[in-house]
Design an enzyme around this catalytic site. Sequence first.
Site, PDB file in Angstrom:
ATOM      1  N   GLU A  97       0.831  -1.200   0.000  1.00 39.92           N
ATOM      2  CA  GLU A  97       0.000   0.000   0.000  1.00 39.92           C
ATOM      3  C   GLU A  97       0.867   1.252   0.000  1.00 39.92           C
ATOM      4  OE1 GLU A  97      -3.919  -1.859   2.225  1.00 39.92           O
ATOM      5  OE2 GLU A  97      -2.403  -0.942   3.483  1.00 39.92           O
ATOM      6  N   CYS A 110       3.516   8.680   0.806  1.00 41.87           N
ATOM      7  CA  CYS A 110       4.058   7.767   1.808  1.00 41.87           C
ATOM      8  C   CYS A 110       4.159   6.398   1.133  1.00 41.87           C
ATOM      9  CB  CYS A 110       3.120   7.724   3.011  1.00 41.87           C
ATOM     10  SG  CYS A 110       3.574   6.487   4.227  1.00 41.87           S
ATOM     11  N   CYS A 117       6.728  -6.968   6.784  1.00 41.98           N
ATOM     12  CA  CYS A 117       7.843  -6.427   7.558  1.00 41.98           C
ATOM     13  C   CYS A 117       8.326  -7.490   8.527  1.00 41.98           C
ATOM     14  CB  CYS A 117       7.389  -5.185   8.339  1.00 41.98           C
ATOM     15  SG  CYS A 117       8.760  -4.281   9.113  1.00 41.98           S
ATOM     16  N   CYS A 121       7.289  -4.794  15.473  1.00 39.08           N
ATOM     17  CA  CYS A 121       6.914  -3.753  16.444  1.00 39.08           C
ATOM     18  C   CYS A 121       5.477  -4.043  16.888  1.00 39.08           C
ATOM     19  CB  CYS A 121       7.001  -2.362  15.813  1.00 39.08           C
ATOM     20  SG  CYS A 121       8.639  -1.936  15.209  1.00 39.08           S
ATOM     21  N   CYS A 124       2.241  -2.013  15.498  1.00 36.01           N
ATOM     22  CA  CYS A 124       2.126  -1.726  14.062  1.00 36.01           C
ATOM     23  C   CYS A 124       1.390  -2.841  13.330  1.00 36.01           C
ATOM     24  CB  CYS A 124       3.517  -1.549  13.467  1.00 36.01           C
ATOM     25  SG  CYS A 124       3.501  -1.198  11.701  1.00 36.01           S
ATOM     26  N   CYS A 342      -0.383   6.027   9.668  1.00 38.86           N
ATOM     27  CA  CYS A 342       0.856   5.345  10.081  1.00 38.86           C
ATOM     28  C   CYS A 342       0.537   4.071  10.826  1.00 38.86           C
ATOM     29  CB  CYS A 342       1.640   6.198  11.067  1.00 38.86           C
ATOM     30  SG  CYS A 342       2.522   7.545  10.372  1.00 38.86           S
TER      31      CYS A 342
HETATM   32  N1  SAH Z   1       9.951   0.755   9.420  1.00 34.28           N
HETATM   33  C1  SAH Z   1      10.012   2.188   9.343  1.00 34.28           C
HETATM   34  C2  SAH Z   1       8.915   2.801   8.480  1.00 34.28           C
HETATM   35  C3  SAH Z   1       7.509   2.271   8.619  1.00 34.28           C
HETATM   36  S1  SAH Z   1       6.552   2.743  10.003  1.00 34.28           S
HETATM   37  C4  SAH Z   1       9.998   2.781  10.723  1.00 34.28           C
HETATM   38  O1  SAH Z   1       9.852   2.037  11.685  1.00 34.28           O
HETATM   39  O2  SAH Z   1      10.187   3.984  10.868  1.00 34.28           O
HETATM   40  C5  SAH Z   1       6.229   4.451   9.851  1.00 34.28           C
HETATM   41  C6  SAH Z   1       5.974   5.144  11.192  1.00 34.28           C
HETATM   42  O3  SAH Z   1       4.687   4.769  11.733  1.00 34.28           O
HETATM   43  C7  SAH Z   1       6.980   4.766  12.263  1.00 34.28           C
HETATM   44  O4  SAH Z   1       7.362   5.916  12.986  1.00 34.28           O
HETATM   45  C8  SAH Z   1       6.171   3.822  13.147  1.00 34.28           C
HETATM   46  O5  SAH Z   1       6.721   3.725  14.411  1.00 34.28           O
HETATM   47  C9  SAH Z   1       4.823   4.463  13.097  1.00 34.28           C
HETATM   48  N2  SAH Z   1       3.725   3.606  13.507  1.00 34.28           N
HETATM   49  C10 SAH Z   1       3.643   2.262  13.391  1.00 34.28           C
HETATM   50  N3  SAH Z   1       2.460   1.813  13.864  1.00 34.28           N
HETATM   51  C11 SAH Z   1       1.776   2.910  14.278  1.00 34.28           C
HETATM   52  C12 SAH Z   1       0.481   3.110  14.810  1.00 34.28           C
HETATM   53  N4  SAH Z   1      -0.329   2.096  15.015  1.00 34.28           N
HETATM   54  N5  SAH Z   1       0.110   4.374  15.114  1.00 34.28           N
HETATM   55  C13 SAH Z   1       0.944   5.423  14.862  1.00 34.28           C
HETATM   56  N6  SAH Z   1       2.167   5.290  14.335  1.00 34.28           N
HETATM   57  C14 SAH Z   1       2.581   4.050  14.048  1.00 34.28           C
END
Ligand code: SAH
Length: 349
Positions: A97, A110, A117, A121, A124, A342
Amino acid sequence: MQSVETVKRDIRKLKTDDLKKFFIDHGDKAFRAVQVDEWLWKKSAKSFDQMTNLSVATRELLKEHFAINHIHVDNMQRSADGTIKNAVTLHDGLIVESVLIPAETRITACVSSQVGCSLACKFCATARLKRQRNLSADEIYDQVAAIKEQAELFFNRPLTNIVFMGMGEPLLNYSNVTAAIEKITSQKGLGMAMKRITVSTVGIAKMIIKMADDGVKFNLAVSLHAALDKTRSSIMPINDSNPLSELADALKYWYQKTKRKVTYEYVVWKGINDTPEHAQALLKFCKVIPSKVNLIEYNPIDDGEFKQASDDILTMYMDLLERNGITTRIRKSRGKDIDAACGQLANKS
Ligand code: SAH
């Protein structure tokens, strides 16, 4: 059995010189290669039939030998706030996406760097899709080109910024990400400015050092979320093998080499990182090298284990950081109603 279609070479993997040779070998002019290149990159052609300044015979010759493994935007959803989410099908049928985020002064793309991935985390949604493969440089480029077209078509405005904050970890697909950026910024490609591009990472120390050594010119954002090892490890498993001390050393090296600030992305969750001790730890980490902080709104992903902290807690963070000279912004989410915010990208549709 493989179909004939899939064994054809992807024409975009050829260098201009290879293409020139191809035309000469087939009794045509080398100049055709320049025309084809322009169609493939500047104009993002998805088929040989679009190349209308080539003769039908030339187009047929190309079709016979090559494929254009372009992405397909199969499903486009529009949020009430104008955000557009694209479900992008790749040549092998996998889906990623990408998102267009319109704001008053900018339009941001974006984009994803991997299918799924590997980083797990806990907050996420993408982490729940196992990593299937890296995207190629062309697949990354195509996402940007598609959003550029949408910006012009739906908003009558140019695409201004690109963030690698879609699916995947860009620094685990470093060579393709940097090759895509090369093309995105080249005059033969989209001609966009390096300073409008931000790569966001969980903070893989050795790759930050490599980026510094390579002298990259795009911006760096680190998803920090906690500046205490115990807390960070509990929500981001990468922190076990890549602790904050190593991250800090890599960032010092980055700053020494590039003289450029880093942006920390940080979500504050109830019961996880909402104490003054956590805020103090963040402040301390922010002093490692010049930095700014984006406090990101949490976008819930189904099960409710994580909850956004109250506004009072955000204010506590904000006051502490600002009082100590760290530029801090609260970033509201966009496109939440279509799961485009995000951390919400998970191919639900
Ligand atoms: N792997 C990279 C890019 C993808 S995530 C990274 O970790 O930076 C993009 C951003 O979204 C990151 O800052 C991540 O921590 C944040 N993110 C992930 N899940 C989220 C959520 N549920 N709510 C808000 N931000 C989130």
